[in-house]
Design an enzyme around this catalytic site. Structure first.
Site, PDB file in Angstrom:
ATOM      1  N   GLU A  86       0.545   1.353  16.600  1.00  0.00           N
ATOM      2  CA  GLU A  86      -0.461   1.643  15.827  1.00  0.00           C
ATOM      3  C   GLU A  86      -1.646   2.060  16.624  1.00  0.00           C
ATOM      4  O   GLU A  86      -2.284   1.022  17.588  1.00  0.00           O
ATOM      5  CB  GLU A  86      -0.956   0.651  14.972  1.00  0.00           C
TER       6      GLU A  86
ATOM      7  N   ARG B 191      -1.283  -2.440  18.666  1.00  0.00           N
ATOM      8  CA  ARG B 191      -0.038  -3.355  18.425  1.00  0.00           C
ATOM      9  C   ARG B 191       1.113  -2.532  18.316  1.00  0.00           C
ATOM     10  O   ARG B 191       1.101  -1.521  18.087  1.00  0.00           O
ATOM     11  CB  ARG B 191      -0.285  -4.235  17.377  1.00  0.00           C
TER      12      ARG B 191
ATOM     13  N   TYR C 269     -11.409  -4.418   1.674  1.00  0.00           N
ATOM     14  CA  TYR C 269     -10.284  -4.973   2.321  1.00  0.00           C
ATOM     15  C   TYR C 269      -9.732  -5.890   1.235  1.00  0.00           C
ATOM     16  O   TYR C 269     -10.367  -6.962   1.251  1.00  0.00           O
ATOM     17  CB  TYR C 269     -10.558  -4.944   3.542  1.00  0.00           C
TER      18      TYR C 269
ATOM     19  N   ARG D  78      -6.315 -23.196  17.464  1.00  0.00           N
ATOM     20  CA  ARG D  78      -5.966 -24.700  17.119  1.00  0.00           C
ATOM     21  C   ARG D  78      -5.777 -25.281  18.346  1.00  0.00           C
ATOM     22  O   ARG D  78      -5.448 -24.669  19.325  1.00  0.00           O
ATOM     23  CB  ARG D  78      -4.407 -24.217  16.482  1.00  0.00           C
TER      24      ARG D  78
ATOM     25  N   ASP E  59      -6.406  -8.157   0.679  1.00  0.00           N
ATOM     26  CA  ASP E  59      -4.995  -8.518   0.970  1.00  0.00           C
ATOM     27  C   ASP E  59      -3.955  -8.186  -0.314  1.00  0.00           C
ATOM     28  O   ASP E  59      -4.542  -8.363  -1.441  1.00  0.00           O
ATOM     29  CB  ASP E  59      -4.652  -9.973   1.676  1.00  0.00           C
TER      30      ASP E  59
ATOM     31  N   ARG F 286     -13.624 -15.796  10.809  1.00  0.00           N
ATOM     32  CA  ARG F 286     -13.769 -17.042  11.651  1.00  0.00           C
ATOM     33  C   ARG F 286     -12.543 -16.608  12.748  1.00  0.00           C
ATOM     34  O   ARG F 286     -11.624 -15.908  12.419  1.00  0.00           O
ATOM     35  CB  ARG F 286     -13.343 -18.300  11.221  1.00  0.00           C
TER      36      ARG F 286
ATOM     37  N   ARG G 248     -12.090   3.381   8.996  1.00  0.00           N
ATOM     38  CA  ARG G 248     -11.687   3.390  10.052  1.00  0.00           C
ATOM     39  C   ARG G 248     -10.025   3.872   9.728  1.00  0.00           C
ATOM     40  O   ARG G 248      -9.417   3.637   9.103  1.00  0.00           O
ATOM     41  CB  ARG G 248     -11.351   2.095  10.470  1.00  0.00           C
TER      42      ARG G 248
HETATM   43  C1  LIG Z   1      -2.859  -1.089   8.319  1.00  0.00           C
HETATM   44  C2  LIG Z   1      -2.886  -2.370   7.320  1.00  0.00           C
HETATM   45  C3  LIG Z   1      -2.036  -3.588   7.142  1.00  0.00           C
HETATM   46  C4  LIG Z   1      -2.094  -4.377   6.197  1.00  0.00           C
HETATM   47  N1  LIG Z   1      -1.248  -5.458   6.382  1.00  0.00           N
HETATM   48  C5  LIG Z   1      -1.311  -6.209   5.405  1.00  0.00           C
HETATM   49  C6  LIG Z   1      -0.661  -7.483   5.429  1.00  0.00           C
HETATM   50  O1  LIG Z   1      -0.021  -7.903   6.446  1.00  0.00           O
HETATM   51  N2  LIG Z   1      -0.689  -8.442   4.374  1.00  0.00           N
HETATM   52  C7  LIG Z   1      -1.514  -8.064   3.292  1.00  0.00           C
HETATM   53  O2  LIG Z   1      -1.458  -9.111   2.186  1.00  0.00           O
HETATM   54  N3  LIG Z   1      -2.084  -7.059   2.946  1.00  0.00           N
HETATM   55  C8  LIG Z   1      -1.930  -6.057   4.113  1.00  0.00           C
HETATM   56  N4  LIG Z   1      -2.796  -4.966   4.022  1.00  0.00           N
HETATM   57  C9  LIG Z   1      -3.502  -4.595   2.616  1.00  0.00           C
HETATM   58  C10 LIG Z   1      -2.542  -4.119   1.626  1.00  0.00           C
HETATM   59  O3  LIG Z   1      -2.225  -2.713   1.991  1.00  0.00           O
HETATM   60  C11 LIG Z   1      -3.645  -3.622   0.480  1.00  0.00           C
HETATM   61  O4  LIG Z   1      -3.985  -4.930   0.025  1.00  0.00           O
HETATM   62  C12 LIG Z   1      -2.949  -3.044  -0.873  1.00  0.00           C
HETATM   63  O5  LIG Z   1      -2.132  -1.898  -0.318  1.00  0.00           O
HETATM   64  C13 LIG Z   1      -3.913  -2.531  -1.692  1.00  0.00           C
HETATM   65  O6  LIG Z   1      -3.291  -1.930  -2.918  1.00  0.00           O
HETATM   66  P1  LIG Z   1      -4.042  -0.754  -3.750  1.00  0.00           P
HETATM   67  O7  LIG Z   1      -3.014  -0.595  -5.021  1.00  0.00           O
HETATM   68  O8  LIG Z   1      -5.229  -1.262  -3.899  1.00  0.00           O
HETATM   69  O9  LIG Z   1      -3.950   0.440  -2.822  1.00  0.00           O
HETATM   70  P2  LIG Z   1      -2.976   1.561  -2.474  1.00  0.00           P
HETATM   71  O10 LIG Z   1      -1.762   0.768  -1.980  1.00  0.00           O
HETATM   72  O11 LIG Z   1      -3.728   2.191  -1.344  1.00  0.00           O
HETATM   73  O12 LIG Z   1      -2.720   2.307  -3.724  1.00  0.00           O
HETATM   74  C14 LIG Z   1      -3.404   3.386  -4.229  1.00  0.00           C
HETATM   75  C15 LIG Z   1      -2.612   4.576  -4.629  1.00  0.00           C
HETATM   76  O13 LIG Z   1      -3.453   5.518  -5.144  1.00  0.00           O
HETATM   77  C16 LIG Z   1      -2.900   6.645  -4.687  1.00  0.00           C
HETATM   78  N5  LIG Z   1      -4.088   7.846  -5.209  1.00  0.00           N
HETATM   79  C17 LIG Z   1      -5.339   7.771  -4.546  1.00  0.00           C
HETATM   80  N6  LIG Z   1      -6.094   8.727  -5.270  1.00  0.00           N
HETATM   81  C18 LIG Z   1      -5.229   9.636  -5.981  1.00  0.00           C
HETATM   82  C19 LIG Z   1      -5.247  10.633  -6.863  1.00  0.00           C
HETATM   83  N7  LIG Z   1      -6.429  11.287  -6.947  1.00  0.00           N
HETATM   84  N8  LIG Z   1      -4.247  11.319  -7.578  1.00  0.00           N
HETATM   85  C20 LIG Z   1      -3.230  10.224  -7.694  1.00  0.00           C
HETATM   86  N9  LIG Z   1      -3.054   9.063  -6.969  1.00  0.00           N
HETATM   87  C21 LIG Z   1      -4.087   8.885  -6.070  1.00  0.00           C
HETATM   88  C22 LIG Z   1      -2.579   6.651  -3.405  1.00  0.00           C
HETATM   89  O14 LIG Z   1      -1.776   7.822  -3.097  1.00  0.00           O
HETATM   90  C23 LIG Z   1      -2.094   5.199  -3.319  1.00  0.00           C
HETATM   91  O15 LIG Z   1      -0.568   5.396  -3.594  1.00  0.00           O
HETATM   92  C24 LIG Z   1      -2.770  -3.954   4.947  1.00  0.00           C
HETATM   93  C25 LIG Z   1      -3.595  -2.944   4.810  1.00  0.00           C
HETATM   94  C26 LIG Z   1      -3.552  -2.030   5.940  1.00  0.00           C
HETATM   95  C27 LIG Z   1      -4.631  -0.669   6.303  1.00  0.00           C
END
Ligand SMILES: Cc1cc2nc3c(=O)[nH]c(=O)nc-3n(C[C@H](O)[C@H](O)[C@H](O)COP(=O)(O)OP(=O)(O)OC[C@H]3O[C@@H](n4cnc5c(N)ncnc54)[C@H](O)[C@@H]3O)c2cc1C
Length: 370
Positions: free
Chosen positions: A300, A280, A348, A176, A350, A172, A249
């Site tokens: 970015e 941004r 995706y 506001r 958060d 959405r 992306r």
């Molecule tokens: C640009 C951007 C902005 C964002 N802003 C927000 C925000 O403002 N608020 C919010 O709530 N969320 C935000 N998010 C989302 C947030 O980043 C994610 O929810 C969170 O990081 C997900 O955690 P994760 O553990 O699933 O993944 P990740 O943090 O990606 O952790 C996965 C880890 O696995 C490791 N890994 C992968 N493959 C291997 C391998 N083969 N061997 C060893 N290690 C490995 C990687 O190196 C990584 O460190 C944003 C995301 C992006 C892309």
């Protein structure tokens, strides 16, 4: 005879999913080793200190949730400041309040009260048909607000014309008619004091961690170390891309240190013109009100993504959903491997959502093992 393994769990990925899972199984009495191919913990929400400022290395991260359980959980590991996220839009040099609210309509059209804001929005909404993103957005806010706030930004973000994007890419458009210009409506918001890395460091306290090691380079060896694997890396990489690579992306970051104490009004300013290649600018010190004579800003730039590069946003179109489903079905045949987090679930998330997911999956795993 089966050989005794050193750990109950090997957790691949020291991001939020892996770290919450590790904390929960450790507290339930199981042993675990966390590994990450990067040379730091905290995954994509990693922050590091520079010039006394916490820099969000992989893009601005703002913690926001209505989930009280998750909020209570993260507050066990760190204190949060009272940051409320505010964003301005820079369109052709003019700064505008965002999300679209009464202040925005005042800045653009002199609309000065809620009743007139409602009337204005009703008068500009377009009655057009079409299920693409552009038609859908014009139905919500009309052509001009769409041009100023949405079109250029969205096209840069996704790298294709808005008329070719599905409307589902944004659930959405927040609009506001009051002067409330908070970016998020959530009850609980803030930034961890001392950064996200210290939050994750506290979460991993007392747990074995190895950094700079890629699980997939030595899979057999690591598999022999633990009874169960928690994999938070890309699911297609885990299966050697046998059905093809899932598309993402990409993002590139350009960071600069400036000899000034303040660069912009808010931590994030969106640049919505299509001609400006970045989406941004983040001014990191504004997330935690840090005092410093200098400031650090990051631009970015959304990019086309190629296999092997850092994946950022999953492309949730029909072809990628179908491809992910093939990998997901394959993963069902491996009872000793738990796939979780944004990369393993091609979703995706958060931060609060990925924490909630890790709490649910770890609880059901612990229950199963009882
Ligand atoms: C640009 C951007 C902005 C964002 N802003 C927000 C925000 O403002 N608020 C919010 O709530 N969320 C935000 N998010 C989302 C947030 O980043 C994610 O929810 C969170 O990081 C997900 O955690 P994760 O553990 O699933 O993944 P990740 O943090 O990606 O952790 C996965 C880890 O696995 C490791 N890994 C992968 N493959 C291997 C391998 N083969 N061997 C060893 N290690 C490995 C990687 O190196 C990584 O460190 C944003 C995301 C992006 C892309």
């Amino acid at each position: 005879m089966t050989q005794e393994k050193k750990y109950d769990f090997l957790i691949v990925g020291a991001g939020l999913f892996g770290s919450v899972f590790a904390r929960e199984v450790t507290d339930a009495g199981y042993s675990c080793l966390v590994i990450d191919k990067r040379n730091h913990i905290a995954g994509n929400c990693y922050t590091r200190e520079e010039e006394g400022i916490q820099v969000h290395q992989y893009g601005a991260h703002i913690f926001h949730t209505n989930d009280e359980k998750v909020w209570t959980y993260v507050n066990r590991f760190t204190k949060f400041n009272k940051y409320r996220h505010m964003v301005e839009v820079n369109f052709r040099g003019k700064l505008l309040s965002f999300p679209i609210n009464l202040k925005t309509l005042q800045q653009l059209y002199g609309v000065n009260n809620e009743t007139n804001a409602v009337k204005h929005l009703e008068s500009v909404r377009e009655e057009i048909t079409g299920k693409d993103f552009e038609s859908w957005a014009k139905q919500q806010v009309g052509a001009e607000l769409y041009e100023i706030f949405i079109k250029g930004y969205t096209e840069k973000q996704w790298g294709r014309p808005a008329s070719e994007l599905p409307s589902a890419i944004i659930k959405r458009i927040p609009i506001r008619t009051t002067a409330n210009d908070d970016y998020f409506d959530d009850t609980y918001q803030g930034i961890p004091i001392g950064g996200y890395t210290s939050l994750v460091e506290n979460m991993l306290s007392g747990i074995d961690v190895q950094l700079g090691v890629n699980y997939l380079d030595n899979k057999k060896e690591y598999d022999n170390m633990a009874n169960s694997i928690v994999f938070t890396g890309p699911i297609d990489a885990y299966y050697g891309y046998q059905f093809g690579a899932l598309a993402y992306r990409g993002l590139k970051f350009k960071q600069q240190t400036l000899e000034t104490d303040s660069f912009q009004n808010t931590a994030v300013v969106n640049y919505t013109e299509a001609e400006i290649p970045f989406t941004r600018i983040i001014e990191h010190k504004k997330f935690d009100y840090q005092k410093s004579n200098k400031t650090i800003v990051t631009k970015e730039y959304p990019t086309e993504w190629c296999k092997g590069e850092e994946p950022f946003y999953p492309i949730n179109d029909a072809a990628n959903k179908t491809l992910y489903e093939k990998y997901r079905l394959l993963s069902n045949s491996e009872p000793n491997v738990i796939f979780g987090g944004r990369l393993a679930e091609y979703k995706y998330y958060d931060m609060h959502q990925v924490i909630a997911s890790a709490l649910t999956k770890s609880a059901s795993t612990i229950n199963f093992l009882k």
